[in-house]
Design an enzyme around this catalytic site. Structure first.
Site, PDB file in Angstrom:
ATOM      1  N   SER A 132      44.378  49.598  45.874  1.00  0.00           N
ATOM      2  CA  SER A 132      45.778  49.256  46.119  1.00  0.00           C
ATOM      3  C   SER A 132      46.600  49.487  44.844  1.00  0.00           C
ATOM      4  CB  SER A 132      45.869  47.819  46.639  1.00  0.00           C
ATOM      5  OG  SER A 132      47.049  47.615  47.377  1.00  0.00           O
ATOM      6  N   ASP A 189      42.235  52.774  49.370  1.00  0.00           N
ATOM      7  CA  ASP A 189      43.155  52.327  50.423  1.00  0.00           C
ATOM      8  C   ASP A 189      44.603  52.175  49.971  1.00  0.00           C
ATOM      9  OD1 ASP A 189      43.047  51.882  53.244  1.00  0.00           O
ATOM     10  OD2 ASP A 189      43.660  49.817  52.880  1.00  0.00           O
ATOM     11  N   HIS A 232      41.312  46.208  54.067  1.00  0.00           N
ATOM     12  CA  HIS A 232      41.945  46.682  52.842  1.00  0.00           C
ATOM     13  C   HIS A 232      41.137  46.378  51.581  1.00  0.00           C
ATOM     14  CE1 HIS A 232      45.204  47.973  50.267  1.00  0.00           C
ATOM     15  NE2 HIS A 232      45.418  46.763  49.787  1.00  0.00           N
TER      16      HIS A 232
END
Length: 323
Positions: free
Chosen positions: A135, A159, A297
């Site tokens: 992220s 991700d 995630h």
């Protein structure tokens, strides 16, 4: 400071966490993975402006893999992945997270925090790293690799792609953090997280809460990361519109395009990056690779062995091509 890891998990202490340390959860995680617990050391670096940057060093010898977490997390999110990796590794608390200092300017964008990561790599590593970022950590990894190619051997972005629609995840986080920023006990915070469907199992939630909070002098429990204390504006689309809003934007196509090291995107099938996003990523970066994990995630917590295997494979390939 080299620390050993003994003690049971939070729930096994019936709420008494006085004997727990930040390493008390490693034994159970290692047993679940079927791997030994390596030496783990908490590192602290004083930056030029007086702020501090903190990290965990797993294993003995110079780190070969460096791990960068996402917004609102901390270095311990990588514990299972680092254990499964079984190689010397560095997990850094991003600025404003974990035991690293908060930024007075509230700027937690990749361009702002990448220089701190580069300083850490120059201090704590001696060989180019396989840089794994999830992220916000992924965008930061790309920025570091683009501007400091001598520090990076490979980049694995987990991700995230620039400009993706993260409205679902941040909407939940915004509502979660819009509540109190301090609590009477960690139990209260665990119950709130579970009520929002965050953290997965109770054991995982208790671990996450313990490692991402601290007890103030007045006995109240608060989040370690700065973003929680900027609750209402944490994920504002235009931080400049509010003086108390942090800068936290998904940007970085130019950084990714400038990366000269091999580049891999990990798409979490239940995460933020859609198939369309991944296709756009490959269109813009035709020399990169995309792999898909059946995970949400936070891949590093739910599929640590798969992510560790990927990092190990990329490290081996990079070493082979350098010979």
């Amino acid at each position: 400071m080299l620390s050993r890891f003994t003690g049971a998990a939070f729930s096994e202490h019936n709420g008494d966490v006085s004997t727990l340390t930040e390493f008390s959860f490693l034994d159970a995680q290692a047993q679940a993975l079927g791997v030994p617990v390596p030496p783990v050391e908490r590192l602290m670096l004083t930056l030029d402006d007086g702020r501090t940057l903190s990290a965990l060093r797993f294993g003995e010898g110079t780190p070969q893999v460096t791990l960068l977490h996402g917004a609102g997390l901390n270095a311990h999110t990588w514990d299972a992945t680092a254990l499964a990796l079984g190689l010397p590794a560095l997990a850094i608390d991003l600025p404003g997270h974990g035991d690293s200092s908060w930024r007075d300017d509230l700027d937690y964008s990749a361009p702002a925090i990448a220089p701190d990561i580069a300083a850490a790599l120059r201090t704590w590593t001696t060989v180019p790293q396989v840089l794994v970022g999830q992220s916000l950590g992924g965008l930061t990894a790309a920025r570091v690799a683009a501007q400091h190619p001598d520090l990076v051997r490979e980049v694995i972005v987990v991700d995230i792609t620039p400009g993706i629609d993260t409205s679902h995840g941040p909407a939940i986080l915004r509502e979660f953090y819009a509540g109190p920023t301090d609590f009477a006990s960690r139990d209260d915070l665990v119950e709130r997280a579970l009520a929002f469907g965050m953290g997965g199992s109770r054991a995982n939630t208790e671990r996450g809460v313990f490692l991402n909070t601290r007890v103030r002098a007045d006995g109240r429990v608060e989040w370690k990361h700065h973003l929680a204390h900027l609750a209402a504006t944490t994920f504002a689309a235009e931080p400049a519109a509010n003086a108390n809003a942090p800068v936290l934007r998904a940007e970085g196509w130019d950084d990714l395009a400038a990366v000269r090291a091999p580049l891999t995107l990990v798409r979490a099938a239940q995460g933020f990056v859609t198939e369309t996003d991944a296709e756009e990523y490959q269109r813009r970066l035709p020399g990169s690779q995309v792999v898909v994990f059946d995970a949400p995630h936070n891949v590093q917590e739910t599929a640590p062995r798969a992510l560790a295997d990927l990092a190990r494979t990329r490290l081996s390939a990079a070493v082979d091509t350098s010979l």
